[in-house]
Design an enzyme around this catalytic site. Structure first.
Site, PDB file in Angstrom:
ATOM      1  N   CYS A  69      70.830  48.054  -7.481  1.00 21.36           N
ATOM      2  CA  CYS A  69      70.255  46.738  -7.751  1.00 21.36           C
ATOM      3  C   CYS A  69      71.282  45.641  -7.469  1.00 21.36           C
ATOM      4  O   CYS A  69      72.285  45.527  -8.180  1.00 21.36           O
ATOM      5  CB  CYS A  69      69.772  46.725  -9.207  1.00 21.36           C
ATOM      6  SG  CYS A  69      69.579  45.104  -9.941  1.00 21.36           S
ATOM      7  N   CYS A  72      72.027  43.133 -10.227  1.00 22.42           N
ATOM      8  CA  CYS A  72      72.768  43.799 -11.316  1.00 22.42           C
ATOM      9  C   CYS A  72      74.257  43.811 -11.008  1.00 22.42           C
ATOM     10  O   CYS A  72      75.082  43.483 -11.858  1.00 22.42           O
ATOM     11  CB  CYS A  72      72.298  45.240 -11.495  1.00 22.42           C
ATOM     12  SG  CYS A  72      70.562  45.406 -11.934  1.00 22.42           S
TER      13      CYS A  72
END
Ligand SMILES: [Zn+2]
Length: 142
Positions: A69, A72
């Site tokens: 991600c 993230c």
């Protein structure tokens, strides 16, 4: 998986195995004796999460994330920075949502990153999407 937290000492980088139920006892590094909770986020998992929630006297701010991600990974330095600001006031932890499907399902995680604040075992705040350090601190203090 075991009921222990594998953590790297922020001072000497030694790997420590920390019993989850001792999280409130100001754990120190087995090699250098410095505090292991100097604001460094702890990696928790399905096996040790509940023990830490039960044992912690501070509210937890959980970062549900995954290695693939982008947002993230982008937020990770801000999360670490917020952890240092919040040391002693809140415990910042990370949960890899791919590796820990039980926690992801229990918290109904549909997008990542998602931050969840837990105080005395109860969810008290939640925010999805990457945040700057100041917003992470504000969420933890909510
Ligand atoms: Zn150390």
């Amino acid at each position: 998986m075991e009921d222990r937290i594998l953590t790297h000492c922020p001072h000497c980088n030694a790997t420590n195995r920390l019993p989850a139920e001792r999280i409130a006892d100001t754990p120190v590094c087995g090699r250098c004796g410095e505090s292991l909770l100097a604001g460094q986020p702890l990696e928790l998992n399905d096996a040790n999460f509940d023990s830490v929630v039960t044992a912690s006297e501070q509210p937890l701010l959980v970062d549900f994330w995954a290695p693939w991600c982008g947002p993230c990974r982008m937020m990770a330095p801000a999360f670490e920075q917020a952890g240092k600001t919040l040391a002693g006031r809140a415990l910042l932890v990370k949960v890899n949502s791919d590796d820990n499907p039980q926690l992801s399902a229990r918290f109904g995680i549909r997008s990542i990153p998602t931050l969840v604040r837990i105080d005395k075992g109860r969810e008290t705040a939640r925010q999805s999407g990457a945040l700057p350090a100041s917003a992470i601190v504000a969420l933890a203090a909510a």
